[in-house]
Write a protein that holds these residues in place. Structure first.
Motif, short mmCIF file in Angstrom:
data_model
loop_
_atom_site.label_atom_id
_atom_site.label_comp_id
_atom_site.label_asym_id
_atom_site.label_seq_id
_atom_site.Cartn_x
_atom_site.Cartn_y
_atom_site.Cartn_z
N CYS A 1 -3.96 0.54 -3.64
CA CYS A 1 -3.05 1.49 -2.97
C CYS A 1 -3.31 1.60 -1.46
O CYS A 1 -2.48 2.11 -0.73
N PHE A 2 -4.47 1.15 -1.00
CA PHE A 2 -4.87 1.39 0.39
C PHE A 2 -3.87 0.85 1.41
O PHE A 2 -3.48 -0.31 1.36
N LEU A 3 -3.52 1.72 2.34
CA LEU A 3 -2.77 1.27 3.51
C LEU A 3 -3.77 0.63 4.47
O LEU A 3 -4.96 0.99 4.46
N PRO A 4 -3.32 -0.30 5.31
CA PRO A 4 -4.26 -0.97 6.22
C PRO A 4 -5.13 -0.01 7.03
O PRO A 4 -6.29 -0.30 7.30
N GLU A 5 -4.59 1.15 7.38
CA GLU A 5 -5.37 2.09 8.21
C GLU A 5 -6.64 2.58 7.50
O GLU A 5 -7.56 3.09 8.13
N VAL A 6 -6.69 2.45 6.17
CA VAL A 6 -7.88 2.90 5.44
C VAL A 6 -9.06 1.95 5.68
O VAL A 6 -10.19 2.38 5.82
N TYR A 7 -8.75 0.65 5.72
CA TYR A 7 -9.85 -0.33 5.75
C TYR A 7 -9.96 -1.14 7.04
O TYR A 7 -10.91 -1.88 7.22
N GLU A 8 -8.98 -0.99 7.91
CA GLU A 8 -9.03 -1.73 9.16
C GLU A 8 -10.31 -1.44 9.93
O GLU A 8 -10.71 -0.27 10.05
N ASN A 9 -10.93 -2.48 10.47
CA ASN A 9 -12.14 -2.33 11.28
C ASN A 9 -13.27 -1.62 10.54
O ASN A 9 -14.05 -0.89 11.14
N THR A 10 -13.32 -1.80 9.25
CA THR A 10 -14.37 -1.17 8.47
C THR A 10 -15.35 -2.23 7.99
O THR A 10 -14.96 -3.37 7.71
N ALA A 11 -16.62 -1.86 7.93
CA ALA A 11 -17.65 -2.77 7.44
C ALA A 11 -18.21 -2.22 6.12
O ALA A 11 -18.08 -1.04 5.83
N GLY B 1 0.85 -1.18 0.00
CA GLY B 1 0.00 0.00 0.00
C GLY B 1 0.89 1.24 0.00
O GLY B 1 2.12 1.14 0.16
N ARG B 2 0.28 2.38 -0.17
CA ARG B 2 1.05 3.61 -0.29
C ARG B 2 0.10 4.75 0.06
O ARG B 2 -1.09 4.63 -0.16
N ASP B 3 0.64 5.84 0.61
CA ASP B 3 -0.28 6.92 0.99
C ASP B 3 -0.85 7.64 -0.22
O ASP B 3 -1.92 8.22 -0.15
N ARG B 4 -0.15 7.58 -1.34
CA ARG B 4 -0.63 8.23 -2.56
C ARG B 4 -0.28 7.39 -3.77
O ARG B 4 0.75 6.73 -3.80
N CYS B 5 -1.12 7.47 -4.79
CA CYS B 5 -0.83 6.77 -6.04
C CYS B 5 0.41 7.40 -6.66
O CYS B 5 0.57 8.62 -6.66
N ALA B 6 1.28 6.57 -7.21
CA ALA B 6 2.52 7.07 -7.79
C ALA B 6 2.28 7.78 -9.12
O ALA B 6 3.14 8.52 -9.60
#
Lengths: 197, 190
Positions: free
Chosen positions: A109-119, A61-66
């Protein structure tokens, strides 16, 4: 709970005010009625470029698309802040819209923090019979599984082709609102929502 | 029947020298060897906006799509071809967004573009589980069968390809399957 659940609707139909957006709105209103904070993104209002497959972001993952400096960074930020995503796409050619699929491809691209614990819940209007939603539903569910997202439930709404067709199906609006009311509950007791839809 | 059938290949991967494109080359090699002619274009070279969902499907007679991008150009390339070879990598259990934007726009093309056309598909993926390609295969099969204009010749799937663009070069068997697929398509169309 101290903090209200945050529910974000993402509309993958090119039509503003069409069947998909109206049903997503009904879901959101349902969630709001039980205390959730709501927000909405209509993908058609934003520029989201297609993934170039460079895999600079893969697999960490990455904070921004390259490659693309487009709306995806801002959309990602809003997704990160939400607890539930309500993904809406009509069925075009037996799949999600190109607009929605282009957006979905960028999840890589999503870092885990984007989708962690998300429904996740989905809203899938389509012309004609329910069966035709299957490839779209499978794409969404399996993609959610790949990310470890909690896929809660989906509303598949057949017989919707023209913009105002939803007026003939008030039952979908009731179901959407019901789904919306259950979403915040689903977050706290995922197992109990298994039978919904 | 046509002794020299024409194929137009449309590459639905943004990677020009990636696995999808390389496998398409093999299909076209087999096709040309049996007397066909072939042209290959990259969807990523064309401006393809997403379908706006306006009701072009109810207009009689049909009107041109209101989008002013390169779709008409692609339609002009597709029209003289007997075989339209579509291709896409599998991204998240579906076709690439690039390809899906293109497919969604077929509804706005004049029917003359597809009349008596054969459509075949090339799919590539990293995963080894055939189910991963299932939704895409189903989507294409259902999109192209049952209509009056198009004969769907099915899809060829190359799986287990590492995500590097040249991964398929170490899969001679999959490349050969592409080549044989191209030959069989030419044989059918001749």
């Amino acid at each position: 709970m101290n903090q209200p659940i945050r529910v974000l609707g993402i509309v993958g139909s090119p039509r503003r005010g069409g069947n998909t957006e109206r049903l997503v709105d009904d879901v959101l209103r349902g969630s709001q009625s039980v205390g959730a904070e709501i927000g909405k993104i209509a993908l058609s209002d934003h520029r989201v470029e297609s993934c170039l497959g460079c895999l600079t972001c893969y697999p960490e993952g990455r904070d921004r698309c390259a490659n693309h400096d487009d709306a995806m960074a801002a959309i990602t930020q809003r997704m990160k802040e939400a607890d539930v995503w309500v993904l809406g796409t009509p069925v075009y050619c037996y799949g999600p819209t190109g607009l929605f699929k282009t957006f979905l491809d960028r999840w890589i691209c999503f870092l885990p923090e984007v989708y962690e614990n998300t429904a996740v819940a989905s809203v899938i209007p389509l012309n004609r019979a329910t069966l035709r939603a299957e490839p779209t539903l499978t794409m969404l569910k399996t993609t959610c599984q790949s990310f470890g997202l909690h896929y809660l439930a989906g509303l598949v709404a057949p017989d919707l082709l023209h913009v105002a067709d939803l007026d003939r199906h008030p039952e979908y609006r009731v179901q959407a609102a019901e789904l919306g009311r259950l979403l915040p509950v689903g977050i706290t007791s995922l197992s109990s929502i298994g039978g919904v839809s | 029947m046509n002794r020299h059938p024409k194929a137009l290949a449309l590459v639905g991967s943004a990677r020009k020298h990636g696995n999808t494109s390389r496998l398409v080359d093999e299909v076209l090699r087999g096709f040309v060897e049996l007397g066909g002619s072939a042209e290959k274009v990259y969807l990523s070279d064309y401006s393809i906006r997403h379908c706006l969902g306006c009701p072009c499907y109810v207009w009689k007679p049909k009107r041109p799509c209101i989008q002013t991008d390169d779709l008409a150009k692609l339609g002009n390339l597709m029209e003289p071809a007997q075989l339209i070879l579509i291709s896409t990598p599998i991204y998240w259990y579906g076709p690439s967004g690039l390809f899906k934007n293109f497919l969604d726009r077929w509804i706005g093309l004049p029917t003359s573009v597809f009349e008596k056309s054969h459509v075949a598909a090339v799919l590539t993926m990293q995963d080894t589980t055939p189910d991963t390609a299932g939704p895409t295969e189903e989507m294409l099969r259902r999109s192209f069968t049952g209509g009056a204009w198009i004969t769907y010749e099915g899809s060829l799937l190359a799986s287990g390809l590492h995500h590097t663009p040249d991964a398929i070069t170490s899969h001679p068997q999959q490349l050969d399957e592409g080549y044989q697929f191209g030959r069989s398509l030419a044989e059918k169309l001749r």
